[in-house]
Write an enzyme that holds these catalytic residues in place. Structure first.
Site, PDB file in Angstrom:
ATOM      1  N   GLU A 100      55.316  36.748  46.939  1.00  0.00           N
ATOM      2  CA  GLU A 100      55.354  36.805  45.469  1.00  0.00           C
ATOM      3  C   GLU A 100      56.580  36.831  44.645  1.00  0.00           C
ATOM      4  O   GLU A 100      57.545  36.951  46.127  1.00  0.00           O
ATOM      5  CB  GLU A 100      55.310  38.384  45.185  1.00  0.00           C
ATOM      6  CG  GLU A 100      53.209  38.426  44.720  1.00  0.00           C
ATOM      7  CD  GLU A 100      52.494  39.608  45.219  1.00  0.00           C
ATOM      8  OE1 GLU A 100      51.241  39.017  44.126  1.00  0.00           O
ATOM      9  OE2 GLU A 100      52.714  40.336  45.077  1.00  0.00           O
TER      10      GLU A 100
ATOM     11  N   CYS B 164      64.111  38.465  42.485  1.00  0.00           N
ATOM     12  CA  CYS B 164      63.510  39.527  43.698  1.00  0.00           C
ATOM     13  C   CYS B 164      62.386  38.664  44.247  1.00  0.00           C
ATOM     14  O   CYS B 164      61.681  38.467  43.632  1.00  0.00           O
ATOM     15  CB  CYS B 164      62.748  40.717  43.730  1.00  0.00           C
ATOM     16  SG  CYS B 164      61.924  41.490  44.950  1.00  0.00           S
TER      17      CYS B 164
ATOM     18  N   CYS C 228      54.286  39.752  56.392  1.00  0.00           N
ATOM     19  CA  CYS C 228      56.088  40.501  57.908  1.00  0.00           C
ATOM     20  C   CYS C 228      54.746  40.937  58.760  1.00  0.00           C
ATOM     21  O   CYS C 228      54.250  42.382  58.405  1.00  0.00           O
ATOM     22  CB  CYS C 228      56.298  41.900  56.932  1.00  0.00           C
ATOM     23  SG  CYS C 228      57.511  42.397  57.901  1.00  0.00           S
TER      24      CYS C 228
ATOM     25  N   CYS D  50      55.578  48.273  58.788  1.00  0.00           N
ATOM     26  CA  CYS D  50      56.046  49.809  58.093  1.00  0.00           C
ATOM     27  C   CYS D  50      54.890  50.358  57.696  1.00  0.00           C
ATOM     28  O   CYS D  50      53.813  49.689  56.651  1.00  0.00           O
ATOM     29  CB  CYS D  50      56.888  49.449  57.108  1.00  0.00           C
ATOM     30  SG  CYS D  50      58.504  48.937  57.985  1.00  0.00           S
TER      31      CYS D  50
ATOM     32  N   CYS E 165      54.006  50.010  53.480  1.00  0.00           N
ATOM     33  CA  CYS E 165      54.067  49.142  53.265  1.00  0.00           C
ATOM     34  C   CYS E 165      53.012  48.239  52.570  1.00  0.00           C
ATOM     35  O   CYS E 165      51.905  47.321  53.648  1.00  0.00           O
ATOM     36  CB  CYS E 165      56.044  48.428  53.368  1.00  0.00           C
ATOM     37  SG  CYS E 165      55.552  46.554  52.972  1.00  0.00           S
TER      38      CYS E 165
ATOM     39  N   CYS F  85      59.375  45.464  44.197  1.00  0.00           N
ATOM     40  CA  CYS F  85      59.940  44.974  44.696  1.00  0.00           C
ATOM     41  C   CYS F  85      58.923  45.475  46.453  1.00  0.00           C
ATOM     42  O   CYS F  85      58.649  46.799  46.433  1.00  0.00           O
ATOM     43  CB  CYS F  85      61.554  44.438  45.067  1.00  0.00           C
ATOM     44  SG  CYS F  85      61.564  43.349  44.371  1.00  0.00           S
TER      45      CYS F  85
HETATM   46  N1  SAH Z   1      61.975  43.718  54.531  1.00  0.00           N
HETATM   47  C1  SAH Z   1      62.881  43.952  54.127  1.00  0.00           C
HETATM   48  C2  SAH Z   1      62.942  44.011  52.698  1.00  0.00           C
HETATM   49  C3  SAH Z   1      61.229  43.587  52.312  1.00  0.00           C
HETATM   50  S1  SAH Z   1      61.031  45.247  51.340  1.00  0.00           S
HETATM   51  C4  SAH Z   1      63.148  45.985  54.138  1.00  0.00           C
HETATM   52  O1  SAH Z   1      62.443  46.459  54.577  1.00  0.00           O
HETATM   53  O2  SAH Z   1      64.402  46.341  54.302  1.00  0.00           O
HETATM   54  C5  SAH Z   1      61.395  45.520  49.937  1.00  0.00           C
HETATM   55  C6  SAH Z   1      62.376  46.729  50.347  1.00  0.00           C
HETATM   56  O3  SAH Z   1      60.587  47.382  49.459  1.00  0.00           O
HETATM   57  C7  SAH Z   1      62.305  47.839  51.189  1.00  0.00           C
HETATM   58  O4  SAH Z   1      63.328  48.687  51.461  1.00  0.00           O
HETATM   59  C8  SAH Z   1      60.881  49.208  51.635  1.00  0.00           C
HETATM   60  O5  SAH Z   1      60.876  49.744  52.179  1.00  0.00           O
HETATM   61  C9  SAH Z   1      60.446  48.660  49.735  1.00  0.00           C
HETATM   62  N2  SAH Z   1      59.603  48.921  49.529  1.00  0.00           N
HETATM   63  C10 SAH Z   1      57.709  49.303  50.426  1.00  0.00           C
HETATM   64  N3  SAH Z   1      57.107  49.104  49.563  1.00  0.00           N
HETATM   65  C11 SAH Z   1      57.344  50.009  49.007  1.00  0.00           C
HETATM   66  C12 SAH Z   1      56.371  51.278  48.275  1.00  0.00           C
HETATM   67  N4  SAH Z   1      55.324  50.907  47.776  1.00  0.00           N
HETATM   68  N5  SAH Z   1      57.385  51.134  47.204  1.00  0.00           N
HETATM   69  C13 SAH Z   1      58.352  51.159  46.914  1.00  0.00           C
HETATM   70  N6  SAH Z   1      58.871  50.545  47.436  1.00  0.00           N
HETATM   71  C14 SAH Z   1      58.689  50.253  48.595  1.00  0.00           C
HETATM   72 FE1  SF4 Z   2      58.328  44.218  56.555  1.00  0.00          FE
HETATM   73 FE2  SF4 Z   2      57.494  45.847  54.709  1.00  0.00          FE
HETATM   74 FE3  SF4 Z   2      58.509  46.640  56.385  1.00  0.00          FE
HETATM   75 FE4  SF4 Z   2      59.793  46.064  54.802  1.00  0.00          FE
HETATM   76  S1  SF4 Z   2      59.042  47.207  54.152  1.00  0.00           S
HETATM   77  S2  SF4 Z   2      59.723  45.316  56.841  1.00  0.00           S
HETATM   78  S3  SF4 Z   2      58.362  44.187  54.363  1.00  0.00           S
HETATM   79  S4  SF4 Z   2      56.534  45.647  56.855  1.00  0.00           S
END
Ligand code: SAH
Ligand code: SF4
Length: 347
Positions: free
Chosen positions: A94, A107, A114, A118, A121, A339
C-alpha cells in the site's frame, strides 16, 4: 508473466548500450530507452513511441519492466488517498497520497510485510513475504505523481518511506530507487524532500552515513527506555538504545544532518511524564527534530491512542526542553491510511 526475463530496471545505461550494440542496434537508442524507463516512465515497451517496432519486440522478448498496478483506491474525507498496489506475483502493498494546500506527500512501501514484529504495528503482524524491487519502489511514486496531478492538480513535493516494511532491510533497492528519484535522469526531486523512516538499525544507519546519503533520516523511537522499548519493539533486544545513539552520532557527524525522531503516543505504554523525561534526555547527543504522532488503532486492542490530556502534557513537556516538536494528528483515519498502518486488508 516473468518467464525468466531480466528486469530492465536493474541495468545501467552502459549495460543497455552494450546489449543494443551486440544486437546490431544503434548505441544512441539506449539513451532513449533509459529516458522511457526513468524520466517519463512507461510500464510496457509498447509505450516507447520513438523506438522502432523491431527494437520494441527485441526488448519485449528479453526483458520486463517490473512496475506496479493500481488495484484499488480509497479516498478519505480529508482527501487522503490510500492505494493498493498489485505486484507481478499478486502480492499487494500500500501507498498513500496525502495532499495539503500546497504540498502533496507520497508514502510508499519498501517490503511486502515486515519481519521486525513491532507489537503495535499492523504490518508487523504479517511477517515478511519479500523485498520490493527497484522498479516496484520507483513506480509507486510514479503512480502517486499521476494521481496527485489527476485528482488534485498538485505536483508531488515530498516522499516518505513509511509504508509497509523496513527500508534498511531492503537497502540496495531502496537506495537505488531514491537515487533515481533525485537524479536528473529520473524524477529530479531534491533528496531533501525524501525521508526514510527506520525502526533504527545501528549497523545500517552507519552504512547510510558511509554512503553519504542526502535524504532525511527518521527513527521510530517510541520509547527511550531499553526495557520498555524491548517489550513492544523486539528489535531493541538485539540493538540497544545506546548502540542506536552511537550510530546516530556517527550519522550526524558524517552527514551533518539533523535526525528526526518519531514518537507514537500510546495510552499507558509510553505517554507518561517519566517517558517524556527519558525521551528528552535521549535527544541531547545530536540535533533532533521530534514528530509526536497520534496512534491509529489496529485490531490489537492492547494499544490505544493517548488521551488528549496526556498527549498535550507530553508535548508541552518536550517543548519546555527547547526541542523542535511537531505534532502529527492522523490523516485518512476513516480509511486506515495512516502510514505504518497499511496491512493489505484486502488480503
Ligand atoms: N519500518 C519503518 C517504516 C515503516 S513504519 C519504521 O518502523 O519506521 C512507519 C511508521 O509508522 C513508524 O514510525 C511506525 O512506528 C508507525 N506506525 C506503525 N503502526 C502505526 C499505527 N497503528 N498508527 C500510527 N503509526 C504507526
Ligand atoms: Fe516493521 Fe511496523 Fe516495526 Fe516498522 S513499525 S519496523 S513496519 S513492524
Amino acid at each position: 508473466m516473468i518467464e525468466n526475463k531480466i528486469d530492465i530496471l536493474t541495468l545501467s545505461l552502459d549495460e543497455i548500450k552494450n546489449i543494443l550494440v551486440k544486437n546490431g542496434e544503434k548505441a544512441f537508442r539506449a539513451k532513449q530507452i533509459y529516458e522511457w524507463l526513468w524520466k517519463k516512465p512507461v510500464t510496457g515497451f509498447e509505450g516507447m513511441t520513438n523506438i522502432s517496432k523491431d527494437l520494441r519486440t527485441l526488448l519485449d522478448d528479453n526483458f520486463i519492466i517490473q512496475s506496479v498496478k493500481v488495484e484499488d483506491l480509497q479516498v478519505s474525507k480529508d482527501k487522503t488517498i490510500k492505494i493498493a498496489f498489485k505486484l507481478f506475483d499478486g502480492a499487494l502493498v500500500e501507498g498513500v497520497l496525502i495532499p495539503s494546500e500546497n504540498r502533496a506527500t507520497a508514502c510508499i512501501s519498501s517490503q511486502v510485510g515486515c519481519n521486525l514484529g513491532c507489537e503495535f504495528c499492523a504490518t508487523g503482524k504479517m511477517g515478511l513475504t519479500r523485498n520490493l524491487s527497484v522498479g516496484e519502489i520507483y513506480h509507486q511514486i510514479v503512480e502517486i505523481v499521476k494521481l496527485a496531478d489527476d485528482k488534485y492538480n498538485l505536483s508531488l513535493t515530498n516522499i516518505v518511506l513509511m509504508g509497509m516494511g523496513e527500508p534498511l532491510l531492503n537497502y540496495d533497492n531502496v537506495l537505488k530507487s531514491m537515487e533515481m528519484v533525485s537524479s536528473e535522469q529520473g524524477l529530479a526531486m531534491s533528496p531533501q524532500r525524501i525521508t526514510l523512516s527506520t525502526v533504527g538499525l545501528p549497523r545500517m544507519i552507519k552504512k547510510l552515513a558511509d554512503d553519504h546519503v542526502k535524504f532525511n533520516l527518521a527513527v521510530s523511537l517510541h520509547s527511550a527506555n531499553d526495557k520498555k522499548r524491548s517489550e513492544f519493539m523486539p528489535v531493541n533486544k538485539r540493538n540497544s538504545l545506546s548502540e542506536l545513539r552511537d550510530s546516530l552520532v556517527y550519522f550526524n557527524e558524517k552527514t551533518n544532518q539533523r535526525i528526526t525522531f518519531e514518537y507514537l503516543l500510546m495510552e499507558g505504554i509510553n505517554d507518561s511524564l517519566k517517558d517524556a523525561q527519558e525521551f528528552a534526555e535521549y535527544c541531547k547527543s545530536f540535533p533532533v527534530k521530534i514528530n509526536i504522532i497520534e496512534y491509529n488503532s489496529t485490531s490489537d486492542k492492547r494499544f490505544k491512542k493517548s488521551p488528549n490530556d496526556s498527549f498535550n502534557e507530553f508535548v508541552t513537556f518536550m517543548k519546555s526542553k527547547n526541542l523542535v516538536v511537531n505534532v502529527r494528528r492522523s490523516r485518512g483515519m476513516d480509511i486506515d491510511a495512516a502510514c505504518g498502518q497499511l496491512a493489505g486488508k484486502k488480503k
